[in-house]
Design an enzyme around this catalytic site. Structure first.
Site, PDB file in Angstrom:
ATOM      1  N   THR A  60     113.222  -9.325 138.199  1.00  0.00           N
ATOM      2  CA  THR A  60     112.945  -7.886 138.071  1.00  0.00           C
ATOM      3  C   THR A  60     113.458  -7.366 136.734  1.00  0.00           C
ATOM      4  O   THR A  60     112.754  -6.656 136.008  1.00  0.00           O
ATOM      5  CB  THR A  60     113.618  -7.120 139.233  1.00  0.00           C
ATOM      6  OG1 THR A  60     113.082  -7.625 140.456  1.00  0.00           O
ATOM      7  CG2 THR A  60     113.381  -5.622 139.137  1.00  0.00           C
TER       8      THR A  60
ATOM      9  N   GLN B 273     107.025 -17.121 140.125  1.00  0.00           N
ATOM     10  CA  GLN B 273     106.600 -18.035 141.200  1.00  0.00           C
ATOM     11  C   GLN B 273     106.068 -19.363 140.659  1.00  0.00           C
ATOM     12  O   GLN B 273     105.897 -20.305 141.426  1.00  0.00           O
ATOM     13  CB  GLN B 273     105.527 -17.370 142.076  1.00  0.00           C
ATOM     14  CG  GLN B 273     106.028 -16.188 142.883  1.00  0.00           C
ATOM     15  CD  GLN B 273     107.034 -16.563 143.984  1.00  0.00           C
ATOM     16  OE1 GLN B 273     107.185 -17.728 144.340  1.00  0.00           O
ATOM     17  NE2 GLN B 273     107.734 -15.565 144.498  1.00  0.00           N
TER      18      GLN B 273
ATOM     19  N   SER C  28     113.031 -16.457 137.266  1.00  0.00           N
ATOM     20  CA  SER C  28     114.118 -16.122 138.185  1.00  0.00           C
ATOM     21  C   SER C  28     114.673 -17.414 138.775  1.00  0.00           C
ATOM     22  O   SER C  28     113.913 -18.327 139.098  1.00  0.00           O
ATOM     23  CB  SER C  28     113.566 -15.220 139.292  1.00  0.00           C
ATOM     24  OG  SER C  28     114.572 -14.944 140.229  1.00  0.00           O
TER      25      SER C  28
ATOM     26  N   CYS D  40     108.613  -1.595 153.083  1.00  0.00           N
ATOM     27  CA  CYS D  40     109.070  -0.313 152.551  1.00  0.00           C
ATOM     28  C   CYS D  40     110.502  -0.092 153.007  1.00  0.00           C
ATOM     29  O   CYS D  40     111.042  -0.847 153.799  1.00  0.00           O
ATOM     30  CB  CYS D  40     108.136   0.821 152.961  1.00  0.00           C
ATOM     31  SG  CYS D  40     108.473   1.472 154.580  1.00  0.00           S
TER      32      CYS D  40
HETATM   33  C1  LIG Z   1     106.146 -12.649 140.935  1.00  0.00           C
HETATM   34  C2  LIG Z   1     107.532 -12.100 141.055  1.00  0.00           C
HETATM   35  N1  LIG Z   1     108.032 -11.382 140.042  1.00  0.00           N
HETATM   36  C3  LIG Z   1     109.265 -10.868 140.080  1.00  0.00           C
HETATM   37  C4  LIG Z   1     110.086 -11.053 141.175  1.00  0.00           C
HETATM   38  C5  LIG Z   1     111.455 -10.464 141.175  1.00  0.00           C
HETATM   39  O1  LIG Z   1     112.420 -11.463 140.969  1.00  0.00           O
HETATM   40  P1  LIG Z   1     113.954 -11.216 141.381  1.00  0.00           P
HETATM   41  O2  LIG Z   1     114.003 -11.281 142.870  1.00  0.00           O
HETATM   42  O3  LIG Z   1     114.700 -12.336 140.728  1.00  0.00           O
HETATM   43  O4  LIG Z   1     114.337  -9.894 140.849  1.00  0.00           O
HETATM   44  C6  LIG Z   1     109.602 -11.784 142.272  1.00  0.00           C
HETATM   45  C7  LIG Z   1     110.418 -11.936 143.480  1.00  0.00           C
HETATM   46  O5  LIG Z   1     109.934 -12.023 144.580  1.00  0.00           O
HETATM   47  C8  LIG Z   1     108.288 -12.324 142.196  1.00  0.00           C
HETATM   48  O6  LIG Z   1     107.778 -13.025 143.214  1.00  0.00           O
END
Ligand SMILES: Cc1ncc(COP(=O)(O)O)c(C=O)c1O
Length: 386
Positions: free
Chosen positions: A72, A181, A201, A331
């Site tokens: 994120t 992913q 991540s 949500c």
């Molecule tokens: C495609 C994608 N982007 C971003 C994230 C966010 O990653 P993080 O949980 O490390 O903040 C996720 C998490 O599910 C994700 O699947």
């Protein structure tokens, strides 16, 4: 009751070796990588080793990697960082993204829109794939950043990031890819990919939660969002999570080494789950959401709807039977919102409301797939007879 954990796209258990790397790093005693004394130097050496390891896997320069607090943060930093810097430098003020991005990307795009950026959201086809022609039309000379994910987290669809990245770069826009992913399932060669920013991540590949990395190609306009120290070459202020980063590098190293095996295992589990569902409830009792063709999708994510059965009820019953899966985004009240990804794919309401995501990873096997199909068959029979 043993848990069948089919929710690896949400988070995957830490690998024992990554836990070991974390514990080793954490046990070494106090050391801030920015300190000049021996403890600081030792921490800095661990950071350097982890950065070199990741850069080697991703085929980029170690200096192009910025450690973050997860996917994120990487998505946010990429969009704010590149969009604002591009606008300052070139006056470009449009962002192009897709309707199926993670909320970390979509939320950042909406925030930038509120700051005066223009936003173009590309549609997807029925399989959840962005048509290159739509990007071709949207990427004009006012575009600052294009953000397209590598593989979707809900339906697994792979996006044409090479083609779109090439278009973006030819037209002077920065190309961002959310590869959260894809890491560990797709070989990510940053020497060959036309990408300027890429977020990762750790916790999807057996590393710790709250750790990640953002690749920023040398020369990409980028302005740090955090204000503070000059860590990470002033691209991300704040003391680095040294132990978490060491564990991330260990998990990434193992994921890269075992990529083909992981892909094969996930494909086998996925195929077994679907073939057993065909045999037990019939192919017309469920709908596969996302691409069927293996070339068009990630191997470890499969999304299916059981029309007539709400996903909330299905998930609860699966949970009671020891199967952990998930649906679209939850949500804050804990109830399920229809997925923006499935909406963008044009699913009808009864498919939207009954969609379940199963995602596979380390430790899963085909016996679990078989067992899960049987459990689904029992649940669907019971609920449909009510
Ligand atoms: C495609 C994608 N982007 C971003 C994230 C966010 O990653 P993080 O949980 O490390 O903040 C996720 C998490 O599910 C994700 O699947």
């Amino acid at each position: 009751m043993p848990i069948i954990y089919f929710d690896h796209a949400a988070t995957s258990p830490m690998r024992p070796e990554a836990i070991g790397a974390y514990a080793d790093a954490a046990a070494r005693g106090p050391g801030n990588p920015s300190s000049q004394h021996a403890g600081g130097r030792a921490a800095r050496a661990m950071l350097t080793a982890a950065r070199d390891c990741l850069a080697n896997i991703l085929r980029c320069d170690p200096g192009e990697l910025v450690f973050t607090g997860g996917g994120t943060e990487g998505d946010n930093a990429a969009l704010y960082g590149a969009a604002r810097a591009q606008r300052l430098r070139t006056g470009r003020d449009r962002i192009v993204t897709t309707a199926i991005e993670h909320h970390a990307v979509l939320g950042a795009c909406r925030k930038l829109e509120a700051e005066g950026f223009k936003l173009t959201v590309l549609p997807v086809d029925g399989e959840g794939i962005v048509p290159v022609a739509a990007a071709e039309e949207a990427i004009k000379d006012d575009v600052a950043v294009v953000s397209v994910m590598y593989g979707n987290n809900e339906v697994g669809s792979l996006q044409p990031v090479r083609e779109i990245g090439k278009l973006a770069q030819e037209r002077g826009a920065a190309m961002h890819v959310d590869a959260v992913q894809a890491l560990g399932y797709e070989p990510l060669d940053l020497g060959a990919l036309p990408v300027d920013l890429l977020s990762l991540s750790a916790h999807k590949i057996g590393g710790p939660q709250g750790v990640g990395a953002l690749y920023v190609r040398k020369g990409t306009p980028f302005e740090s969002t955090a204000r503070g120290g000059s860590q990470e070459k002033s691209r991300r202020a704040g003391t680095e999570n040294v132990a978490g980063i060491a564990a991330f590098a260990k998990a990434a190293e193992l994921a890269a080494a075992g990529l083909d095996g992981r892909r094969g295992q996930a494909e086998a589990v996925r195929a077994k789950l679907l073939s057993e569902l065909d045999a037990l409830i019939g192919a017309d009792a469920y709908r596969l959401n996302g691409p069927t063709d293996a070339e068009k999708r990630l191997p470890h994510i499969v999304n299916v709807s059981f029309p007539g059965l709400s996903n909330e009820t299905m998930l609860m019953n699966l949970d009671l039977s020891g199967v952990a899966a998930s649906a679209g985004s939850a949500c804050t009240a804990g109830s399920l919102q229809p997925s923006h990804v499935l909406i963008a794919m044009g699913l009808e309401t009864h498919f939207l409301q009954s969609a379940i995501r199963f995602s596979f990873g380390m430790g899963n096997n085909i016996e679990e797939a078989e067992k899960t199909a049987k459990i689904i068959a029992t649940i669907t029979k019971r609920l449909r007879n009510r």
